[in-house]
Design an enzyme around this catalytic site. Sequence first.
Site, PDB file in Angstrom:
ATOM      1  N   LYS A 117       0.822  -1.219   0.000  1.00  0.00           N
ATOM      2  CA  LYS A 117       0.000   0.000   0.000  1.00  0.00           C
ATOM      3  C   LYS A 117       0.849   1.260   0.000  1.00  0.00           C
ATOM      4  O   LYS A 117       0.375   2.327  -0.411  1.00  0.00           O
ATOM      5  CB  LYS A 117      -0.954   0.009   1.202  1.00  0.00           C
ATOM      6  CG  LYS A 117      -1.830  -1.238   1.331  1.00  0.00           C
ATOM      7  CD  LYS A 117      -2.619  -1.551   0.081  1.00  0.00           C
ATOM      8  CE  LYS A 117      -3.155  -2.959   0.114  1.00  0.00           C
ATOM      9  NZ  LYS A 117      -3.413  -3.541  -1.201  1.00  0.00           N
ATOM     10  N   GLU A 201      -2.038   7.802   7.737  1.00  0.00           N
ATOM     11  CA  GLU A 201      -2.858   8.639   6.862  1.00  0.00           C
ATOM     12  C   GLU A 201      -3.774   9.487   7.721  1.00  0.00           C
ATOM     13  O   GLU A 201      -4.166   9.071   8.806  1.00  0.00           O
ATOM     14  CB  GLU A 201      -3.753   7.746   5.972  1.00  0.00           C
ATOM     15  CG  GLU A 201      -3.297   7.642   4.560  1.00  0.00           C
ATOM     16  CD  GLU A 201      -4.221   6.771   3.713  1.00  0.00           C
ATOM     17  OE1 GLU A 201      -5.387   6.537   4.109  1.00  0.00           O
ATOM     18  OE2 GLU A 201      -3.770   6.337   2.654  1.00  0.00           O
ATOM     19  N   LYS A 202      -4.144  10.638   7.209  1.00  0.00           N
ATOM     20  CA  LYS A 202      -5.177  11.435   7.862  1.00  0.00           C
ATOM     21  C   LYS A 202      -6.465  10.611   7.832  1.00  0.00           C
ATOM     22  O   LYS A 202      -6.814  10.022   6.814  1.00  0.00           O
ATOM     23  CB  LYS A 202      -5.369  12.745   7.102  1.00  0.00           C
ATOM     24  CG  LYS A 202      -6.529  13.560   7.594  1.00  0.00           C
ATOM     25  CD  LYS A 202      -6.093  14.945   7.999  1.00  0.00           C
ATOM     26  CE  LYS A 202      -7.262  15.696   8.628  1.00  0.00           C
ATOM     27  NZ  LYS A 202      -6.989  16.099   9.991  1.00  0.00           N
ATOM     28  N   HIS A 235     -15.763  -4.934   7.126  1.00  0.00           N
ATOM     29  CA  HIS A 235     -15.098  -4.871   5.823  1.00  0.00           C
ATOM     30  C   HIS A 235     -15.634  -5.896   4.824  1.00  0.00           C
ATOM     31  O   HIS A 235     -14.984  -6.196   3.821  1.00  0.00           O
ATOM     32  CB  HIS A 235     -13.577  -4.982   5.982  1.00  0.00           C
ATOM     33  CG  HIS A 235     -13.031  -3.950   6.929  1.00  0.00           C
ATOM     34  ND1 HIS A 235     -13.082  -2.610   6.655  1.00  0.00           N
ATOM     35  CD2 HIS A 235     -12.499  -4.061   8.167  1.00  0.00           C
ATOM     36  CE1 HIS A 235     -12.574  -1.943   7.677  1.00  0.00           C
ATOM     37  NE2 HIS A 235     -12.221  -2.796   8.601  1.00  0.00           N
ATOM     38  N   GLU A 286      -6.883   2.111  -2.438  1.00  0.00           N
ATOM     39  CA  GLU A 286      -6.055   1.038  -2.988  1.00  0.00           C
ATOM     40  C   GLU A 286      -6.635   0.551  -4.307  1.00  0.00           C
ATOM     41  O   GLU A 286      -7.759   0.914  -4.678  1.00  0.00           O
ATOM     42  CB  GLU A 286      -5.941  -0.129  -2.001  1.00  0.00           C
ATOM     43  CG  GLU A 286      -7.249  -0.687  -1.523  1.00  0.00           C
ATOM     44  CD  GLU A 286      -7.049  -1.652  -0.337  1.00  0.00           C
ATOM     45  OE1 GLU A 286      -7.041  -2.858  -0.591  1.00  0.00           O
ATOM     46  OE2 GLU A 286      -6.920  -1.196   0.808  1.00  0.00           O
ATOM     47  N   ASN A 288      -7.695  -2.882  -6.307  1.00  0.00           N
ATOM     48  CA  ASN A 288      -7.932  -4.330  -6.237  1.00  0.00           C
ATOM     49  C   ASN A 288      -7.639  -4.903  -7.616  1.00  0.00           C
ATOM     50  O   ASN A 288      -8.382  -4.656  -8.563  1.00  0.00           O
ATOM     51  CB  ASN A 288      -9.373  -4.629  -5.825  1.00  0.00           C
ATOM     52  CG  ASN A 288      -9.683  -4.117  -4.428  1.00  0.00           C
ATOM     53  OD1 ASN A 288     -10.715  -3.512  -4.197  1.00  0.00           O
ATOM     54  ND2 ASN A 288      -8.770  -4.319  -3.498  1.00  0.00           N
ATOM     55  N   ARG A 290      -8.031  -7.420  -9.670  1.00  0.00           N
ATOM     56  CA  ARG A 290      -8.739  -8.671  -9.970  1.00  0.00           C
ATOM     57  C   ARG A 290     -10.204  -8.365 -10.287  1.00  0.00           C
ATOM     58  O   ARG A 290     -10.654  -7.233 -10.102  1.00  0.00           O
ATOM     59  CB  ARG A 290      -8.707  -9.573  -8.740  1.00  0.00           C
ATOM     60  CG  ARG A 290      -9.215  -8.823  -7.520  1.00  0.00           C
ATOM     61  CD  ARG A 290      -9.327  -9.654  -6.288  1.00  0.00           C
ATOM     62  NE  ARG A 290      -9.367  -8.825  -5.106  1.00  0.00           N
ATOM     63  CZ  ARG A 290     -10.432  -8.219  -4.614  1.00  0.00           C
ATOM     64  NH1 ARG A 290     -11.594  -8.345  -5.220  1.00  0.00           N
ATOM     65  NH2 ARG A 290     -10.351  -7.472  -3.529  1.00  0.00           N
TER      66      ARG A 290
HETATM   67  C1  MV4 Z   1      -9.515   4.725   5.763  1.00  0.00           C
HETATM   68  C2  MV4 Z   1     -10.634   5.179   6.495  1.00  0.00           C
HETATM   69  C3  MV4 Z   1     -10.620   6.500   6.904  1.00  0.00           C
HETATM   70  N1  MV4 Z   1      -9.558   7.292   6.618  1.00  0.00           N
HETATM   71  N2  MV4 Z   1      -8.496   5.554   5.493  1.00  0.00           N
HETATM   72  C4  MV4 Z   1     -10.871   0.154   5.438  1.00  0.00           C
HETATM   73  C5  MV4 Z   1     -10.412  -0.908   4.488  1.00  0.00           C
HETATM   74  C6  MV4 Z   1      -9.212  -0.349   3.821  1.00  0.00           C
HETATM   75  N3  MV4 Z   1      -9.200  -0.689   2.430  1.00  0.00           N
HETATM   76  C7  MV4 Z   1      -9.268   1.103   4.038  1.00  0.00           C
HETATM   77  N4  MV4 Z   1     -10.259   1.348   5.040  1.00  0.00           N
HETATM   78  C8  MV4 Z   1     -10.448   2.593   5.543  1.00  0.00           C
HETATM   79  N5  MV4 Z   1      -9.452   3.469   5.302  1.00  0.00           N
HETATM   80  C9  MV4 Z   1      -8.528   6.806   5.919  1.00  0.00           C
HETATM   81  N6  MV4 Z   1      -7.488   7.611   5.650  1.00  0.00           N
HETATM   82  C10 MV4 Z   1     -11.676   4.296   6.735  1.00  0.00           C
HETATM   83  C11 MV4 Z   1     -11.599   2.987   6.258  1.00  0.00           C
HETATM   84  C12 MV4 Z   1     -12.753   2.155   6.511  1.00  0.00           C
HETATM   85  C13 MV4 Z   1     -13.562   1.703   5.475  1.00  0.00           C
HETATM   86  C14 MV4 Z   1     -13.284   1.984   4.140  1.00  0.00           C
HETATM   87  C15 MV4 Z   1     -14.085   1.506   3.124  1.00  0.00           C
HETATM   88  C16 MV4 Z   1     -15.215   0.750   3.427  1.00  0.00           C
HETATM   89  C17 MV4 Z   1     -15.512   0.464   4.721  1.00  0.00           C
HETATM   90  C18 MV4 Z   1     -14.701   0.919   5.751  1.00  0.00           C
HETATM   91  C19 MV4 Z   1     -15.020   0.617   7.074  1.00  0.00           C
HETATM   92  C20 MV4 Z   1     -14.222   1.064   8.096  1.00  0.00           C
HETATM   93  C21 MV4 Z   1     -13.074   1.831   7.803  1.00  0.00           C
END
Ligand code: MV4
Length: 445
Positions: A117, A201-202, A235, A286, A288, A290
């Site tokens: 990442k 990250e913020k 998630h 990110e 994915n 696939r």
């Molecule tokens: C975050 C976030 C808030 N701020 N990044 C969760 C899975 C991973 N791919 C990234 N995720 C998150 N990253 C920042 N800077 C909150 C989440 C997150 C989330 C993101 C997408 C869908 C559901 C989620 C549930 C909890 C937290």
Amino acid sequence: MMFRRVLIANRGEIALRILRSLHSLGIEAVMIYGREDRISTPVRLADESVYIPRDDPLASYLDIEAIVAAAKEVGADAVHPGYGFLAENPTFAKRLADEGITFIGPSPEVLQLLGDKITARETMLKAGLPIAQGSPGPISNPEEASLIAEKIGFPVIIKAAAGGGGIGMQVVESSDEFESAMKLCQGRALSAFGDDRVFLEKYIQGAQHIEFQVLGDGTDAIHFGERFCSIQRRHQKILEEGPWLDEAVREEIGSKVVEGAKAVGYCGLATFEFLRDSNGDFYFLEVNPRVQVEHTVTEMITGTDLVSMGIRVAYGEKIRMKQEDVMINGHAIQVRLNAENPVTLTPSPGKLWECHWPGGPGVRVDTHAYTGYDMPASFDSLLAKLIVWAPSREESIAKMKAALSEIKLLGVDTLIPLHQAILSESDFRKRNITIHYLEEHKNLL
Ligand code: MV4
């Protein structure tokens, strides 16, 4: 020219979905299977299948050497990994390449780059994608983390470099929390991925989760618009829909993800994940690398066969469609019909004594299940996906409710009652949804 035979290194609904595209392209489909899947639908429909018996049911689908040997034995030109299992494993992609077998997906180098990442973030920032402020690389101690956090402002989130899926993530509100939060995240990262690097990250508050569907051919790339996937718990997505954005925003972010895909010479299907905050600002999360469970939503609103397109670019074909040929029409919703208790959300495996699926115009069911199917406990609990299409979101919701009410399933619990509750809930209907939707609507459970 096209592949003659392709080995599907997966199971369940996605194995069946891939088999359908292969057959529509005139390609023979070969399945691998473990003990639980001996009489599964994709195995029965395959042109040939290879049994990989293992004590641990998951091991049949994770044994790189056994799968490579199976591909060679049946004379497969390519392997389709589907999602999960080995789909994002650079070692698997490399082993196949070394044998002269095509991995249907991006190159091992691209899988490596996007799987980290930190390098993914760096690459996409350079390509011009919007990214939340954060540490430029891995953080090594709480003091360094505190300095960065004070600069960008609290709250911040600590994530695993090797992560994805939210494993180990820690939200930090103040400097004194860093010591324990970093240790926790590093420990989780090390045990889950064998890599304890973490970054900062913020933290984006009250965000929505929006993802863009991309197809690359190694040189060029196009996008197929966005999906809205905020309704999730732990998630795991539960309901996905699209489109969600204005055309202007779609074009803006869409052109950026295309640049991101081109920057790495991406070949195959990809999803670019974003958070969108209440100001409407996007933050890249990110890629994915696939096919995704919810690719179906995009297929319905664009009238395309994305899985076939992924196979064609893997063969070496160039994308024939132009960006302006991608038309988004109407609205689609997908619900995941997991075999789970709708209240506790724990798996509900067992035999399906009766099984009737809905149909009619704009109703699609992607499932490997049938009357008599024994839903195994060892894999994830996705039993079927129900996707509906209608001209508008309102009509789509109404059609989904009607389709859900037509389902007859005896033997396992499913999320159907939860889906019906969500589809009637007023915040859902008003599109008033963030990633915290289910936590904030506990009454639905
Ligand atoms: C975050 C976030 C808030 N701020 N990044 C969760 C899975 C991973 N791919 C990234 N995720 C998150 N990253 C920042 N800077 C909150 C989440 C997150 C989330 C993101 C997408 C869908 C559901 C989620 C549930 C909890 C937290």
